[in-house]
Design an enzyme around this catalytic site. Structure first.
Site, mmCIF file in Angstrom:
data_model
loop_
_atom_site.group_PDB
_atom_site.id
_atom_site.type_symbol
_atom_site.label_atom_id
_atom_site.label_comp_id
_atom_site.label_asym_id
_atom_site.label_seq_id
_atom_site.Cartn_x
_atom_site.Cartn_y
_atom_site.Cartn_z
ATOM 1 N N ASP A 1 -6.596 -56.743 -5.408
ATOM 2 C CA ASP A 1 -6.237 -56.181 -6.138
ATOM 3 C C ASP A 1 -4.807 -56.614 -6.388
ATOM 4 O O ASP A 1 -3.688 -55.378 -6.098
ATOM 5 C CB ASP A 1 -5.979 -54.712 -5.060
ATOM 6 C CG ASP A 1 -5.617 -53.928 -6.129
ATOM 7 O OD1 ASP A 1 -5.688 -52.354 -5.979
ATOM 8 O OD2 ASP A 1 -5.546 -53.660 -7.589
ATOM 9 N N LYS B 1 -3.368 -60.851 -11.602
ATOM 10 C CA LYS B 1 -4.386 -61.007 -11.502
ATOM 11 C C LYS B 1 -4.835 -61.999 -11.707
ATOM 12 O O LYS B 1 -6.153 -62.602 -11.594
ATOM 13 C CB LYS B 1 -4.932 -59.906 -12.322
ATOM 14 C CG LYS B 1 -4.441 -58.500 -12.447
ATOM 15 C CD LYS B 1 -4.771 -58.085 -11.578
ATOM 16 C CE LYS B 1 -3.974 -56.302 -11.033
ATOM 17 N NZ LYS B 1 -4.243 -56.057 -9.963
ATOM 18 N N ASP C 1 -10.392 -55.240 -8.338
ATOM 19 C CA ASP C 1 -9.623 -54.345 -9.180
ATOM 20 C C ASP C 1 -9.504 -55.000 -10.345
ATOM 21 O O ASP C 1 -9.135 -55.395 -10.740
ATOM 22 C CB ASP C 1 -8.906 -53.279 -8.443
ATOM 23 C CG ASP C 1 -7.936 -52.351 -9.303
ATOM 24 O OD1 ASP C 1 -7.130 -51.639 -8.940
ATOM 25 O OD2 ASP C 1 -9.177 -51.542 -10.382
ATOM 26 N N ASN C 2 -8.951 -54.326 -11.668
ATOM 27 C CA ASN C 2 -8.869 -54.571 -12.967
ATOM 28 C C ASN C 2 -9.027 -55.728 -13.906
ATOM 29 O O ASN C 2 -8.386 -56.379 -14.290
ATOM 30 C CB ASN C 2 -6.703 -54.023 -12.789
ATOM 31 C CG ASN C 2 -6.122 -53.760 -11.857
ATOM 32 O OD1 ASN C 2 -5.996 -54.109 -11.024
ATOM 33 N ND2 ASN C 2 -5.958 -52.900 -12.572
ATOM 34 N N GLU D 1 -5.975 -46.780 -14.007
ATOM 35 C CA GLU D 1 -6.014 -45.114 -12.554
ATOM 36 C C GLU D 1 -5.229 -44.458 -13.440
ATOM 37 O O GLU D 1 -4.335 -44.684 -14.278
ATOM 38 C CB GLU D 1 -4.921 -45.599 -11.682
ATOM 39 C CG GLU D 1 -4.041 -46.632 -11.951
ATOM 40 C CD GLU D 1 -4.966 -48.521 -11.657
ATOM 41 O OE1 GLU D 1 -5.444 -48.390 -12.432
ATOM 42 O OE2 GLU D 1 -3.564 -49.538 -11.364
HETATM 43 O O1 LIG Z 1 0.185 -56.124 -10.946
HETATM 44 C C1 LIG Z 1 -1.136 -55.205 -10.165
HETATM 45 N N1 LIG Z 1 -1.309 -55.647 -9.613
HETATM 46 C C2 LIG Z 1 -0.444 -56.854 -8.395
HETATM 47 C C3 LIG Z 1 1.042 -56.099 -7.820
HETATM 48 C C4 LIG Z 1 0.954 -57.371 -7.208
HETATM 49 N N2 LIG Z 1 2.244 -58.172 -8.029
HETATM 50 N N3 LIG Z 1 1.945 -59.287 -7.102
HETATM 51 C C5 LIG Z 1 0.995 -58.873 -6.049
HETATM 52 C C6 LIG Z 1 0.887 -59.799 -4.811
HETATM 53 C C7 LIG Z 1 1.276 -61.440 -5.600
HETATM 54 C C8 LIG Z 1 0.883 -62.137 -4.286
HETATM 55 C C9 LIG Z 1 0.427 -61.769 -3.349
HETATM 56 N N4 LIG Z 1 -0.267 -62.712 -1.854
HETATM 57 C C10 LIG Z 1 -0.401 -61.073 -1.294
HETATM 58 N N5 LIG Z 1 -0.599 -60.168 -1.733
HETATM 59 C C11 LIG Z 1 0.345 -60.488 -2.556
HETATM 60 C C12 LIG Z 1 0.372 -59.078 -4.409
HETATM 61 N N6 LIG Z 1 0.571 -57.592 -5.823
HETATM 62 C C13 LIG Z 1 -1.302 -53.853 -11.184
HETATM 63 C C14 LIG Z 1 -1.159 -53.317 -12.651
HETATM 64 C C15 LIG Z 1 -1.333 -52.260 -13.366
HETATM 65 C C16 LIG Z 1 -1.183 -52.384 -14.457
HETATM 66 C C17 LIG Z 1 -2.527 -52.064 -15.874
HETATM 67 C C18 LIG Z 1 -1.915 -51.849 -17.279
HETATM 68 C C19 LIG Z 1 -0.061 -51.914 -16.920
HETATM 69 F F1 LIG Z 1 0.299 -51.167 -17.882
HETATM 70 C C20 LIG Z 1 0.923 -52.049 -15.880
HETATM 71 C C21 LIG Z 1 0.243 -51.952 -14.941
HETATM 72 C C22 LIG Z 1 -3.047 -51.666 -12.530
HETATM 73 C C23 LIG Z 1 -3.386 -51.697 -10.985
HETATM 74 O O2 LIG Z 1 -4.342 -51.365 -11.027
HETATM 75 C C24 LIG Z 1 -2.514 -53.190 -10.755
HETATM 76 O O3 LIG Z 1 -2.736 -53.778 -9.467
HETATM 77 MG MG LIG Z 2 -5.510 -52.607 -9.264
#
Ligand SMILES: O=C(NCCc1nnc(-c2ccc3[nH]cnc3c2)[nH]1)c1cc(-c2ccc(F)cc2)cc(O)c1O
Ligand SMILES: [Mg+2]
Length: 214
Positions: free
Chosen positions: A141, A144, A169-170, A199
């Site tokens: 999650d 992406k 997810d996603n 969500e």
């Molecule tokens: O970006 C998402 N999630 C990811 C956060 C993240 N950003 N960087 C990291 C990272 C990167 C390296 C990593 N290494 C270890 N953990 C890490 C986490 N995680 C995400 C975005 C949406 C979304 C949908 C529609 C929209 F209009 C806007 C947004 C929905 C979701 O359910 C998501 O999970």
């Molecule tokens: Mg997600």
């Protein structure tokens, strides 16, 4: 300065949820994100699918990539039997700080361990650092565009075994097209799509469940 969205979500949990009660932490976050301000938790609809996959599998060792505010760590952690452990990786220190508080408020600090840093840096070190042999269940999650690289890295580091279940997810919104193509084409995986919604919205999204055949 203004509070951040994760900080406001944490305040809602501390004001409204019952300490030590994961179910109340989950319902407070879902109510807050549906009625006050949207946040990128897996949410209640996809969360129900996540619950059924975890309950059926009853995993002992779980890896989560991307903790955010800790919602799915609490969702998964509450279902784990005694002795089972969830390791959750988060890159963003502000997200990690909030997630630690949410996980602690739910009373899951002995079941869920949050590790700060990039998945690409940590995955090769999980075995020697945490004494992990292989994972039973992995929830993706995070970035992406990082899903595909990270499962290939998990394969290389031999952290998957016959029957390891990956749930992503996603895969539709925001989408992970290269990951989907890989797990659906590779003879190493048996993959299926669980159609749902992004969500707290009516937009389509879904979870891809892939069993590693080894
Ligand atoms: O970006 C998402 N999630 C990811 C956060 C993240 N950003 N960087 C990291 C990272 C990167 C390296 C990593 N290494 C270890 N953990 C890490 C986490 N995680 C995400 C975005 C949406 C979304 C949908 C529609 C929209 F209009 C806007 C947004 C929905 C979701 O359910 C998501 O999970
Ligand atoms: Mg997600």
């Amino acid at each position: 300065t203004r509070t951040t969205r994760p900080q406001r979500l944490l305040k809602a949990v501390q004001d409204r949820a019952i300490r030590g009660n994961p179910k109340s932490v989950i319902s407070v976050i879902d109510h807050y994100c549906r009625n006050q301000e949207w946040a990128m938790n897996v949410g209640d609809e996809k969360g129900f699918i996540l619950d059924s996959v975890v309950s059926e599998l009853n995993p002992q060792t779980v890896l989560e990539l991307g903790t955010y505010c800790g919602y799915s760590a609490v969702r998964i952690g509450r279902l784990l039997h005694s002795g089972a452990r969830l390791l959750t990786l988060e890159f963003n220190p502000d997200y990690a700080a909030v997630a630690r508080e949410v996980i602690s408020w739910a009373g899951l600090e002995n079941t869920v361990q949050l590790v700060e840093g990039a998945s690409g840096d940590w995955i090769p070190r999980l075995r020697e650092h945490f004494g992990i042999h292989t994972f039973d269940f992995i929830f993706l999650d995070h970035w992406k565009e990082g899903y595909l690289a990270d499962i290939k890295l998990l394969e290389e580091c031999r952290l998957l075994r016959k029957g390891t279940v990956l749930l992503a997810d996603n895969v539709v919104c925001p989408g992970a097209p290269d990951y989907l193509e890989y797990v659906r084409k590779s003879p190493l995986y048996d993959s299926r799509y669980f159609k749902s919604h992004l969500e707290y919205t009516k937009a389509e999204d879904g979870l891809e469940k892939s069993v590693y055949l080894g």
